[in-house]
Design an enzyme around this catalytic site. Sequence first.
Site, PDB file in Angstrom:
ATOM      1  N   ASN A   1       0.882  -1.174   0.000  1.00 29.64           N
ATOM      2  CA  ASN A   1       0.000   0.000   0.000  1.00 29.64           C
ATOM      3  C   ASN A   1       0.913   1.216   0.000  1.00 29.64           C
ATOM      4  OD1 ASN A   1      -1.770   2.071   0.486  1.00 29.64           O
ATOM      5  ND2 ASN A   1      -2.295   1.449   2.577  1.00 29.64           N
ATOM      6  N   TRP A   2       1.074   1.772  -1.182  1.00 32.54           N
ATOM      7  CA  TRP A   2       2.032   2.876  -1.309  1.00 32.54           C
ATOM      8  C   TRP A   2       1.543   4.171  -0.670  1.00 32.54           C
ATOM      9  CZ3 TRP A   2       4.423   2.784  -6.964  1.00 32.54           C
ATOM     10  CH2 TRP A   2       5.090   1.567  -7.144  1.00 32.54           C
ATOM     11  N   LYS A   3       0.257   4.266  -0.384  1.00 33.11           N
ATOM     12  CA  LYS A   3      -0.334   5.493   0.191  1.00 33.11           C
ATOM     13  C   LYS A   3      -0.033   6.680  -0.743  1.00 33.11           C
ATOM     14  CE  LYS A   3      -0.122   3.331   4.675  1.00 33.11           C
ATOM     15  NZ  LYS A   3      -0.087   3.477   6.126  1.00 33.11           N
TER      16      LYS A   3
ATOM     17  N   HIS B   1      -9.546   1.611   4.268  1.00 31.68           N
ATOM     18  CA  HIS B   1      -8.314   1.785   5.030  1.00 31.68           C
ATOM     19  C   HIS B   1      -8.545   2.762   6.190  1.00 31.68           C
ATOM     20  CE1 HIS B   1      -4.239   2.893   6.108  1.00 31.68           C
ATOM     21  NE2 HIS B   1      -3.893   1.714   5.614  1.00 31.68           N
TER      22      HIS B   1
ATOM     23  N   GLU C   1      -6.889   5.110   7.316  1.00 31.80           N
ATOM     24  CA  GLU C   1      -6.623   6.529   7.023  1.00 31.80           C
ATOM     25  C   GLU C   1      -7.802   7.161   6.298  1.00 31.80           C
ATOM     26  OE1 GLU C   1      -2.831   5.855   5.161  1.00 31.80           O
ATOM     27  OE2 GLU C   1      -2.061   5.205   7.119  1.00 31.80           O
TER      28      GLU C   1
ATOM     29  N   GLU D   1      -5.944  -4.686  10.310  1.00 31.00           N
ATOM     30  CA  GLU D   1      -4.918  -3.676  10.571  1.00 31.00           C
ATOM     31  C   GLU D   1      -5.250  -2.910  11.847  1.00 31.00           C
ATOM     32  OE1 GLU D   1      -2.643  -2.618   6.748  1.00 31.00           O
ATOM     33  OE2 GLU D   1      -4.350  -1.266   6.873  1.00 31.00           O
TER      34      GLU D   1
ATOM     35  N   GLY E   1       2.029   2.467  10.692  1.00 34.08           N
ATOM     36  CA  GLY E   1       2.991   3.554  10.535  1.00 34.08           C
ATOM     37  C   GLY E   1       3.659   3.975  11.829  1.00 34.08           C
TER      38      GLY E   1
ATOM     39  N   SER F   1       2.894  -1.985  10.332  1.00 35.95           N
ATOM     40  CA  SER F   1       4.334  -2.060  10.602  1.00 35.95           C
ATOM     41  C   SER F   1       4.930  -3.435  10.332  1.00 35.95           C
ATOM     42  CB  SER F   1       4.652  -1.614  12.035  1.00 35.95           C
ATOM     43  OG  SER F   1       4.261  -0.263  12.232  1.00 35.95           O
TER      44      SER F   1
ATOM     45  N   GLY G   1       2.671  -1.066   4.273  1.00 34.86           N
ATOM     46  CA  GLY G   1       2.784   0.349   3.945  1.00 34.86           C
ATOM     47  C   GLY G   1       4.236   0.728   3.713  1.00 34.86           C
ATOM     48  N   GLY G   2       4.850   1.304   4.733  1.00 38.46           N
ATOM     49  CA  GLY G   2       6.205   1.844   4.623  1.00 38.46           C
ATOM     50  C   GLY G   2       7.200   0.918   3.941  1.00 38.46           C
TER      51      GLY G   2
END
Length: 272
Positions: free
Chosen positions: A29-31, A114, A116, A186, A192, A232, A253-254
Site C-alpha cells: 500500500n504505497w499510500k 483503510h 486513514e 490492521e 505507521g 508495521s 505500507g512503509g
Amino acid sequence: GTEGGGEVFCDKEIVRMDKAKRKAIIAGNWKMNKTASEAAVLVDELIPAVKDASCEVVICTPFTDLVTAVEKTKGTNIHVGAENVHFEKSGAFTGEISADMLVDLGVEYVIVGHSERRQYFAETDQTVNKRTLAALNAGLKVILCVGEVLSERKDGITSQIVCAQTEIALGGVSADELKNIIIAYEPVWAIGTGETATPEQANEVCAVIRSLIERLYGKDAADAIVVQYGGSMNDKNAAELLAQPDVDGGLIGGASLVAEKFTAIVNAASAK
Ligand code: PGA
C-alpha cells in the site's frame, strides 16, 4: 463452538483447513507516495526481484501511478491495485474515480476502508459497504481493511469492533462474491508507528474474523478466505507473523516503498 457464549477468541477446537491451501497475498500500500516517474523505478526493481514468488504479489498505488504500474507489470506476476474507489458508477462527483475506470485500465485490486480513509476522509462502515459492492460489481478484488483503535483494544472490545466493521462491510455480498474479498486486519495503533502487533495478537484477531466468516457464509468460505495482517509489517518481523495459522499474508505500507524490504516480505510468504 462459536454459538452460545459469543466468545470467539481461542476457539481452538475448530479444525481448520491447512493454511498452505490458501495462497498468501502480499500487497503493498504505497499510500500518497511516489510520482509516476518514481513508480516506474520501483516497479522496475520489483519485477525481477519477485518473479519467482509463490505467493500472490500486489502493489496498490496512487491513481496517478496506475497506468505506469499496469503497463510495466504486463506479463509479470505482479498485480496492480488502487487505494480507494468511489461507489457511484459515474456522474457529478468531482475528483472521484469509479470502479469501471479502474477496471478499464487493467487494475485488478482495490483497497477499501483503510483506516486513514476512515480517520481523515469521513469513511464510515456504510460507505465502506457501498464501495465494496461497487468494486465487486465491476469485477475488482477488494482488500477490505478493518481494525480497532488503541482505546478500543484497551477497553477489550477489539473483536466486537472488528466483527461489526467486517459484517457491515459485507452486507449484500454473496458467497460467490466473497471469493473476491481479502480481509486485511490492521490494528490502527500499529499502522505507521513501528509498533507491530505480536504474532499472537495478529493471529487471534485474524482467527476471530475467520470465525465470523464461518458464521456468515459457512465453513468452506471461512477456510478459503485470505485474511492478511497489516501494521508495521517489515522485512524483520514478516516471517514470524506469516507463520501464524490464520495470517495469510500482509498489507504493507512503509516497507512496500523499498524494493529490498518488500521483496524480503514476499520471500517470507513464499517460504510458507
Ligand atoms: P505500515 O502501513 O506498514 O506503514 O504500518 C500499513 C497500512 O497502512 O496498510
